[in-house]
Write an enzyme that holds these catalytic residues in place. Structure first.
Site, mmCIF file in Angstrom:
data_model
loop_
_atom_site.group_PDB
_atom_site.id
_atom_site.type_symbol
_atom_site.label_atom_id
_atom_site.label_comp_id
_atom_site.label_asym_id
_atom_site.label_seq_id
_atom_site.Cartn_x
_atom_site.Cartn_y
_atom_site.Cartn_z
ATOM 1 N N GLU A 236 1.813 -2.449 5.246
ATOM 2 C CA GLU A 236 2.829 -2.785 4.718
ATOM 3 C C GLU A 236 3.043 -2.141 3.193
ATOM 4 O O GLU A 236 2.154 -2.683 2.696
ATOM 5 C CB GLU A 236 2.833 -4.209 4.559
ATOM 6 C CG GLU A 236 3.005 -5.059 5.991
ATOM 7 C CD GLU A 236 4.089 -4.583 6.731
ATOM 8 O OE1 GLU A 236 5.258 -4.353 6.146
ATOM 9 O OE2 GLU A 236 4.219 -4.842 7.939
ATOM 10 N N CYS A 270 7.581 -6.068 -3.386
ATOM 11 C CA CYS A 270 7.767 -4.996 -2.843
ATOM 12 C C CYS A 270 9.287 -4.439 -2.077
ATOM 13 O O CYS A 270 9.561 -3.397 -2.110
ATOM 14 C CB CYS A 270 6.753 -5.057 -1.536
ATOM 15 S SG CYS A 270 7.158 -6.131 -0.455
#
Length: 483
Positions: A236, A270
């Site tokens: 990720e 993010c």
């Protein structure tokens, strides 16, 4: 998913000389834990559904009983309020735990699939089974949510977990380590603290799966280390996630949602909008709306700090401060290194060639670029690696579909930003440089499971079709049955 300062990198283990001048390699400090987790997994204890549910309930109870400790730790690391900690760290984690507890049995059931005439009267089914011992390497930006969420999914799928917390939010890492290590056996679930040295040692060992949340450069290192043992990975990562603002959008609502998404967690998210592409005809109106919204919720005063976070450390602060081109500042730009404070900053008249557009910002700086032609804007987005997220603000379905169909990205939203993460029915993950694999909800359970395919046949019937002697008639029958 975090910036390039995760501080995880691969080291070369030192070579030692013993008394007989023979070269020896130091013993890996985590070999015993990993070995015990493998042994424990092979007892089949973790495959019991009731056992898995019990572990998730224990985690939930520990979190609830120690919320005050977690609030204090997060505040000491980030100056993050209890409200924001609950909303962005604990609430989503509780939801994920509850979802897994409710659905583990259903997700673990055998799934019947069609068999086809060629194997009549057989039957076929798929058995989800746990992969084995899991290494989860967590990030620093949401150190409870993004560290424990994949661990919960791995435990729900029936795997022992070794969890490596980020060393940057040291207070939060210490509380998580205490809660887990004091209440779970190391064979099932344990936490390792530390930095580069500890991560390097862990990556030397064999795991059945590695799950990493962090930056692209470190993700490459994880991937290389995993390849030595053919270990599957979920990465990720991150990237420059664009937000496209079309002239037909509702500017006030669009800006309200965009500002919240960009500056929550001090911009250290993010999937935060990394930059804005705004249609030229509404650029000035959009910038003014940005200014009003930012000054409303994030006034540049000391009193506003409970709604606004510090930068994680001085290294990241220095990196971000260098990205602020003072000639481009439209709003904000005030910094305080001692307090690790950067005010919400908007940059105007930015081009794709400037330094701030060469890397993920991961902080409270928002470059605004204008465009007159959507096709040109899309081509510019495509010059960058595929982002983790993309957001389009428009009332026009054709425009929305054009962006969704032509731009490749991990996931995103229409007329909103970041909130797609709150829907556990949407798998969360990147594509290309923004990540490999996904999780959340059932996607998380599947990430840590192997789908074992089984065909079962009775003994009572066996046609001679596939056996010699072969003939044209048999070949035609096979064609009919299979094609």
């Amino acid at each position: 998913m975090t910036d390039g300062n995760n501080n995880t990198t691969v080291l070369i283990q030192p070579v030692l000389q013993d008394d007989k001048n023979k070269t020896t390699t130091p013993t890996n400090p985590f070999s015993e834990i990993v070995s015990k987790q493998k042994e424990y997994f092979n007892t089949n204890a973790t495959k019991d559904i009731g056992f898995r549910i019990e572990q998730l309930k224990k985690i939930r109870a520990l979190l609830r009983a120690n919320e005050s400790k977690l609030y204090e730790a997060i505040y000491n690391d980030f100056s993050k309020s209890e409200f924001e900690t609950y909303a962005t760290e604990l609430a989503v984690l509780y939801h994920e735990i509850n979802l897994n507890i409710k659905n583990i049995k259903k997700w673990s059931n055998r799934k019947r699939v069609t068999t086809g005439l060629a194997n009549f009267p057989g039957k076929s089914f798929i058995i989800p089974e746990p992969l084995g011992n899991i290494l989860v390497i967590g990030p620093w930006n949401y150190p409870i949510h993004l560290t424990l969420m994949p661990a919960v999914a791995a435990l729900a799928a029936g795997n022992p977990v070794l969890l490596k917390t980020s060393e940057l939010p040291a207070n939060t890492s210490a509380v998580i380590a205490q809660l887990i290590n004091d209440n779970f056996s190391k064979e099932l679930f344990c936490v390792v603290e530390g930095g580069v040295q500890e991560t390097t040692a862990l990556l030397e060992l064999h795991f059945d799966k590695i799950f990493f949340t962090g930056s692209v450069p470190v993700g490459k290192i994880i991937y290389q280390a995993a390849a030595k043992n053919l270990t599957p990975v979920t990465l990720e990562l991150g990237g420059k996630s664009p937000a496209i603002i079309m002239a037909d959008c509702n500017i006030n609502i669009s800006v309200k949602r965009l500002v919240w998404a960009k500056f929550i967690n001090g911009g250290q998210t993010c999937v935060a909008p990394d930059y804005v592409l705004v249609e030229k005809t509404i650029e000035e109106k959009f910038l003014l709306a940005l200014q009003i919204e930012i000054e409303k919720y994030h006034p540049d005063t000391d009193e506003s700090r409970e709604n606004y976070l510090q930068i994680i450390n001085t290294k990241n602060f220095d990196r971000l401060e260098k990205l602020i081109d003072r000639d481009r500042v439209y709003l904000g730009g005030r910094t305080n290194r001692e307090k690790r404070y950067i005010s919400p900053t908007v940059l105007k008249d930015v081009s794709f060639e400037e330094e701030i557009m060469q890397e993920e910002i991961f902080g409270p700086i928002l470059p605004v670029l204008s465009f007159t032609n959507l096709d040109t804007a899309i081509r510019k987005i495509k010059t960058k690696p595929k982002p983790l997220a993309c957001y389009i603000y428009s009332k026009n379905k054709r425009t929305v579909n054009k962006v969704l169909n032509e731009v490749s990205f991990g996931g995103g939203a229409v007329n909103d930003s970041v909130m797609h993460l709150s829907n556990s029915n949407l798998p969360f993950g990147g594509v290309g440089f923004s990540g490999i694999g996904s999780y959340h909800g059932k996607a998380g359970f599947d990430t840590f499971s192997h789908q074992k395919s089984i065909m079962q046949k009775p003994f009572g019937f066996e046609p001679n079709l596939k056996y010699p002697p072969y003939s044209k008639l048999k070949m035609n029958l096979i064609k009919w049955l299979i094609e």
